[in-house]
Design a protein around this motif. Structure first.
Motif, PDB file in Angstrom:
ATOM      1  N   PRO A   1      66.942  59.543  38.407  1.00  0.00           N
ATOM      2  CA  PRO A   1      65.625  60.195  38.430  1.00  0.00           C
ATOM      3  C   PRO A   1      65.061  60.467  37.044  1.00  0.00           C
ATOM      4  CG  PRO A   1      67.347  61.768  38.986  1.00  0.00           C
ATOM      5  CD  PRO A   1      68.002  60.420  38.944  1.00  0.00           C
ATOM      6  N   MET A   2      63.754  60.380  36.940  1.00  0.00           N
ATOM      7  CA  MET A   2      63.052  60.787  35.728  1.00  0.00           C
ATOM      8  C   MET A   2      61.796  61.552  36.104  1.00  0.00           C
ATOM      9  SD  MET A   2      61.859  57.058  34.276  1.00  0.00           S
ATOM     10  CE  MET A   2      62.862  55.803  35.049  1.00  0.00           C
ATOM     11  N   MET A   3      61.380  62.399  35.192  1.00  0.00           N
ATOM     12  CA  MET A   3      60.229  63.258  35.432  1.00  0.00           C
ATOM     13  C   MET A   3      59.319  63.185  34.219  1.00  0.00           C
ATOM     14  SD  MET A   3      60.254  67.229  36.648  1.00  0.00           S
ATOM     15  CE  MET A   3      61.547  67.613  35.471  1.00  0.00           C
ATOM     16  N   PHE A   4      58.019  63.331  34.456  1.00  0.00           N
ATOM     17  CA  PHE A   4      57.034  63.157  33.390  1.00  0.00           C
ATOM     18  C   PHE A   4      56.267  64.458  33.198  1.00  0.00           C
ATOM     19  CE2 PHE A   4      58.230  59.100  34.936  1.00  0.00           C
ATOM     20  CZ  PHE A   4      58.225  58.271  33.832  1.00  0.00           C
ATOM     21  N   TYR A   5      56.532  65.087  32.060  1.00  0.00           N
ATOM     22  CA  TYR A   5      55.855  66.339  31.720  1.00  0.00           C
ATOM     23  C   TYR A   5      54.760  66.020  30.713  1.00  0.00           C
ATOM     24  CZ  TYR A   5      55.124  71.022  29.774  1.00  0.00           C
ATOM     25  OH  TYR A   5      54.567  72.200  29.329  1.00  0.00           O
ATOM     26  N   ALA A   6      53.519  66.023  31.188  1.00  0.00           N
ATOM     27  CA  ALA A   6      52.382  65.587  30.371  1.00  0.00           C
ATOM     28  C   ALA A   6      51.248  66.599  30.473  1.00  0.00           C
ATOM     29  CB  ALA A   6      51.907  64.212  30.830  1.00  0.00           C
ATOM     30  N   PRO A   7      51.391  67.750  29.798  1.00  0.00           N
ATOM     31  CA  PRO A   7      50.344  68.775  29.885  1.00  0.00           C
ATOM     32  C   PRO A   7      49.032  68.347  29.240  1.00  0.00           C
ATOM     33  CG  PRO A   7      51.965  69.367  28.217  1.00  0.00           C
ATOM     34  CD  PRO A   7      52.512  68.175  28.939  1.00  0.00           C
TER      35      PRO A   7
ATOM     36  N   THR B   1      64.332  72.015  42.882  1.00  0.00           N
ATOM     37  CA  THR B   1      64.311  71.379  44.206  1.00  0.00           C
ATOM     38  C   THR B   1      64.879  69.973  44.197  1.00  0.00           C
ATOM     39  OG1 THR B   1      62.069  70.515  43.860  1.00  0.00           O
ATOM     40  CG2 THR B   1      62.270  72.727  44.832  1.00  0.00           C
ATOM     41  N   GLY B   2      64.921  69.339  43.031  1.00  0.00           N
ATOM     42  CA  GLY B   2      65.403  67.960  42.951  1.00  0.00           C
ATOM     43  C   GLY B   2      64.401  66.948  43.469  1.00  0.00           C
ATOM     44  N   GLU B   3      63.130  67.306  43.558  1.00  0.00           N
ATOM     45  CA  GLU B   3      62.096  66.389  44.050  1.00  0.00           C
ATOM     46  C   GLU B   3      61.497  65.637  42.859  1.00  0.00           C
ATOM     47  OE1 GLU B   3      59.322  68.677  46.279  1.00  0.00           O
ATOM     48  OE2 GLU B   3      60.787  69.265  47.817  1.00  0.00           O
ATOM     49  N   PHE B   4      62.006  64.443  42.613  1.00  0.00           N
ATOM     50  CA  PHE B   4      61.603  63.672  41.442  1.00  0.00           C
ATOM     51  C   PHE B   4      60.869  62.366  41.786  1.00  0.00           C
ATOM     52  CE2 PHE B   4      65.672  65.798  40.119  1.00  0.00           C
ATOM     53  CZ  PHE B   4      65.072  66.771  39.323  1.00  0.00           C
ATOM     54  N   GLU B   5      60.669  62.085  43.075  1.00  0.00           N
ATOM     55  CA  GLU B   5      59.982  60.866  43.525  1.00  0.00           C
ATOM     56  C   GLU B   5      60.689  59.617  42.984  1.00  0.00           C
ATOM     57  OE1 GLU B   5      55.791  61.119  42.676  1.00  0.00           O
ATOM     58  OE2 GLU B   5      55.667  63.200  43.337  1.00  0.00           O
TER      59      GLU B   5
ATOM     60  N   GLU C   1      61.744  57.119  44.411  1.00  0.00           N
ATOM     61  CA  GLU C   1      61.389  55.840  45.039  1.00  0.00           C
ATOM     62  C   GLU C   1      60.478  54.993  44.146  1.00  0.00           C
ATOM     63  OE1 GLU C   1      58.416  58.981  46.267  1.00  0.00           O
ATOM     64  OE2 GLU C   1      60.614  58.825  46.174  1.00  0.00           O
ATOM     65  N   LYS C   2      59.843  55.618  43.149  1.00  0.00           N
ATOM     66  CA  LYS C   2      58.955  54.866  42.248  1.00  0.00           C
ATOM     67  C   LYS C   2      59.725  54.019  41.237  1.00  0.00           C
ATOM     68  CE  LYS C   2      55.143  58.237  42.302  1.00  0.00           C
ATOM     69  NZ  LYS C   2      54.310  59.127  41.435  1.00  0.00           N
ATOM     70  N   VAL C   3      60.989  54.335  41.034  1.00  0.00           N
ATOM     71  CA  VAL C   3      61.764  53.659  39.991  1.00  0.00           C
ATOM     72  C   VAL C   3      61.940  52.178  40.308  1.00  0.00           C
ATOM     73  CG1 VAL C   3      63.987  53.559  38.801  1.00  0.00           C
ATOM     74  CG2 VAL C   3      62.949  55.783  39.339  1.00  0.00           C
ATOM     75  N   ALA C   4      62.253  51.856  41.552  1.00  0.00           N
ATOM     76  CA  ALA C   4      62.512  50.462  41.927  1.00  0.00           C
ATOM     77  C   ALA C   4      61.293  49.576  41.699  1.00  0.00           C
ATOM     78  CB  ALA C   4      62.956  50.394  43.387  1.00  0.00           C
ATOM     79  N   GLN C   5      60.119  50.077  42.027  1.00  0.00           N
ATOM     80  CA  GLN C   5      58.899  49.287  41.826  1.00  0.00           C
ATOM     81  C   GLN C   5      58.643  49.061  40.339  1.00  0.00           C
ATOM     82  OE1 GLN C   5      55.349  50.905  43.629  1.00  0.00           O
ATOM     83  NE2 GLN C   5      54.005  49.489  42.534  1.00  0.00           N
TER      84      GLN C   5
ATOM     85  N   GLY D   1      58.187  58.254  38.487  1.00  0.00           N
ATOM     86  CA  GLY D   1      58.797  59.535  38.787  1.00  0.00           C
ATOM     87  C   GLY D   1      57.719  60.583  38.969  1.00  0.00           C
ATOM     88  N   ARG D   2      58.150  61.795  39.200  1.00  0.00           N
ATOM     89  CA  ARG D   2      57.204  62.890  39.435  1.00  0.00           C
ATOM     90  C   ARG D   2      56.472  63.248  38.144  1.00  0.00           C
ATOM     91  NH1 ARG D   2      58.578  68.677  42.391  1.00  0.00           N
ATOM     92  NH2 ARG D   2      56.573  69.690  41.973  1.00  0.00           N
ATOM     93  N   VAL D   3      55.162  63.471  38.245  1.00  0.00           N
ATOM     94  CA  VAL D   3      54.335  63.858  37.107  1.00  0.00           C
ATOM     95  C   VAL D   3      54.022  65.342  37.206  1.00  0.00           C
ATOM     96  CG1 VAL D   3      52.138  63.520  35.913  1.00  0.00           C
ATOM     97  CG2 VAL D   3      53.328  61.550  36.905  1.00  0.00           C
TER      98      VAL D   3
END
Length: 597
Positions: A484-490, A526-530, A532-536, A511-513
């Protein structure tokens, strides 16, 4: 769109003629769509009279643009339902040139000399003004204007596209003392560039290119690293260092004096292959002898995530219409999907962008190398071993290596410490342009660690369980781990406005933005990182997932032992259509300095 293998022809079309009134069909512009400096003009073919059988065959039409005696072919794509689309890149049109100045009509091309000129609906004229564009660059001293209008032609309104490059002089310089006057007159940037070009030219003529000499060079770092290092190491592993002569040049922007510059010019003028991994300023001054030398750009950014180079034309940090990027014989990328992205960014034809894969990925996928690294890392860092590892690795803000920064106020260290808990550590790895150290509070140093200067950032990813980044191409290799990866872009609204993205950020990010730090904390909890976007993302960015990228670069682009059929690129047509007005201004390479991880 023409490219370097099809330089702009002069067909001597003569003055524009009125199309025959009994032409079997008429051509009408229906829509104009812009994407950065790329314009798509949508056309519709309608029968002029009689049955539709008199219409041209579906998809059979070819198109050109004409301005009195100049007539150039353009790309036309059949869309179905008697509709076509013409694609024009304002910054790249025939032989790595910009779109030529003139007032252009669109017309069909045919072997018998007949033609139909595209018209426009007179009731929709307001849309033409809305579609017009102005591209400012060169510190607002230069502009390319593209406007659309109509011209009367007997019983029809011809559609016309007016494109012009305009320049203005800078402000009159203030009066200064004799020393500053001398420097301004004889040591200004244009004169220094001419001297560098003169030195390169005569070394190239008198000494000549030495067969087998390979130059590894960078103006962005002091030592060989990344793709350059992997290619060099692979050449050594194959024993080719005994047949080839390796030369090196590594320095930072504006460092060194004429002594080091002359040395680099000598190496450039005598090398058969010049391998780069970022913007290289001296290509702004010299014109490479493409008959005997080739320049291969091994740029380290794996994905077309951010807009760079000509993808930012007309925006902050826009390159000039003549730019070092234009001199690359070849550039590499990770997949066919990214070929048009890199061709647009570098202002070169798609045939010059070769999907070899990135050499540094060879290391990343080497299982034995990974095993040794993870074992050694656990021994070196027992305080981290066995815990969940979060890597916080954003890119820098600012316009260059000299102004780079990261706003640490975006990080709530207190809340993050509580959110991750005692079973998790956070490694902060800032971009190497950022000079200010991460302000980790003393009381949190049991869970937070500054890994900015850790020597092997690529291998470090193998011990990471969760990546937090923003716009960095570190996501390229990390996607291969399927973690998983997450994108923190304020600041993504401001970043998009000033830096730009090739595609919608929220849709492209694998990943989750998150826009706020509380959202980051909530996702960690929560561990909600989306995921499923990684494979695409991985599928779009990798044609091959193997350890052969360095070999492909060596075989196809360095040795050319067995080049693929795509390697038939002619880069001889490099001079812009309209000469630019050069002023002694500061280096404009901020976008290229955006070194990705």
């Amino acid at each position: 769109m023409t490219d370097a293998s099809h330089p702009l022809p002069d067909t001597s079309a003569g003055h524009l003629e009125t199309p025959s009134a009994d032409a079997p069909f008429e051509l009408t512009v229906e829509e104009i769509v812009w994407e950065r400096a790329l314009v798509a003009i949508h056309l519709r073919v309608r029968p002029r009279s009689g049955p539709s059988a008199a219409m041209p065959g579906l998809g059979d039409l070819s198109f050109g643009i004409v301005d009195l005696e100049r007539n150039y072919p353009v790309d036309g794509t059949y869309l179905g339902d008697d509709r076509y689309r013409i694609d024009i890149n304002i910054t790249r049109f025939g032989g790595r040139r910009q779109f030529p100045n003139g007032t252009w009509r669109i017309r069909t091309l045919s072997d018998d000399g007949s033609h139909v000129v595209a018209g426009y609906d007179g009731t929709e004229l307001a849309k033409l003004d809305e579609a017009s564009r102005v591209f400012l660059y060169n510190k607002n001293r230069s502009v390319v204007t593209v406007s659309f209008g109509i011209a009367e032609n007997v019983d029809a309104l011809d559609f016309v596209m007016r494109c012009y490059q305009l320049n203005r002089s800078g402000a009159k310089p203030k009066r200064v003392g004799p020393v500053k006057w001398f420097k301004r007159k004889y040591l200004n940037e244009p004169r220094m560039m001419k001297r560098a070009a003169f030195i390169y030219k005569w070394i190239n003529r008198l000494v000549g290119v030495r067969k087998g000499q390979i130059l590894f060079a960078s103006d962005q770092r002091l030592t060989i690293a990344g793709n350059l290092l992997r290619v060099r190491d692979r050449l050594v592993e194959r024993g080719l260092d005994k047949e080839l002569d390796f030369k090196y040049s590594f320095r930072l922007p504006k460092s060194g004096g004429w002594g080091t510059t002359i040395r680099i010019l000598y190496l450039m003028a005598t090398s058969e292959v010049i391998l780069l991994d970022d913007y290289f300023g001296l290509l702004k001054s010299v014109k490479i002898d493409t008959e005997r030398s080739r320049v291969v750009q091994l740029w380290h950014a794996g994905s077309g995530f951010k807009s760079v180079g000509y993808s930012r034309f007309g925006n902050i940090g826009s390159p000039k219409l003549w730019h070092p990027h234009r001199q690359y014989t070849y550039a590499i990328t990770g997949s066919e999907h990214l070929v048009p992205v890199y061709a647009e960014a570098f202002g070169i034809e798609e045939a010059a962008v070769i999907p070899t894969g990135l050499p540094r990925v060879d290391w990343f996928l080497d299982e034995e190398r990974t095993r040794r690294f993870t074992e050694d890392f656990a021994q070196e860092h027992p305080e981290i071993a066995g815990k969940r590892v979060v890597l916080f690795a954003p890119t820098f803000r600012g316009r260059s290596i000299y102004t780079a920064f990261y706003d640490y106020s975006w990080i709530d260290f207190d809340a993050l410490y509580e959110a991750v808990g005692p079973d998790t550590v956070v490694l902060f790895r800032m971009h190497h342009f950022v000079k200010d150290a991460v302000p980790i509070p003393e009381q949190y140093r049991d869970r937070f660690f500054d890994f900015t200067h850790y020597p092997d950032g690529l291998s470090l990813l193998h011990v990471v369980d969760l990546l937090i980044t923003d716009y960095s191409s570190i996501i390229y290799e990390f996607s291969l781990l399927d973690r998983p990866m997450m994108f923190y872009a304020p600041d993504r609204v401001n970043y998009a406005a000033t830096r730009g993205f090739h595609r919608d950020y929220d849709e492209t990010a694998p990943g989750r933005v998150c826009s706020t730090f509380p959202e980051v904390l909530e996702a960690i909890s929560t561990g909600e990182f989306e995921v499923e976007k990684v494979a695409q993302f991985r599928a779009e960015n990798f044609d091959r997932i193997d350890t052969g990228a360095a070999d492909r670069v060596i075989d196809w682009l360095v040795l050319r032992d067995a080049p693929p059929s795509a390697l038939t690129v002619d880069t001889s047509e490099e001079v812009p259509v309209a000469a630019e007005h050069h002023e002694p201004v500061a280096e404009e390479h901020e976008e290229e300095e955006e070194a990705a991880r």
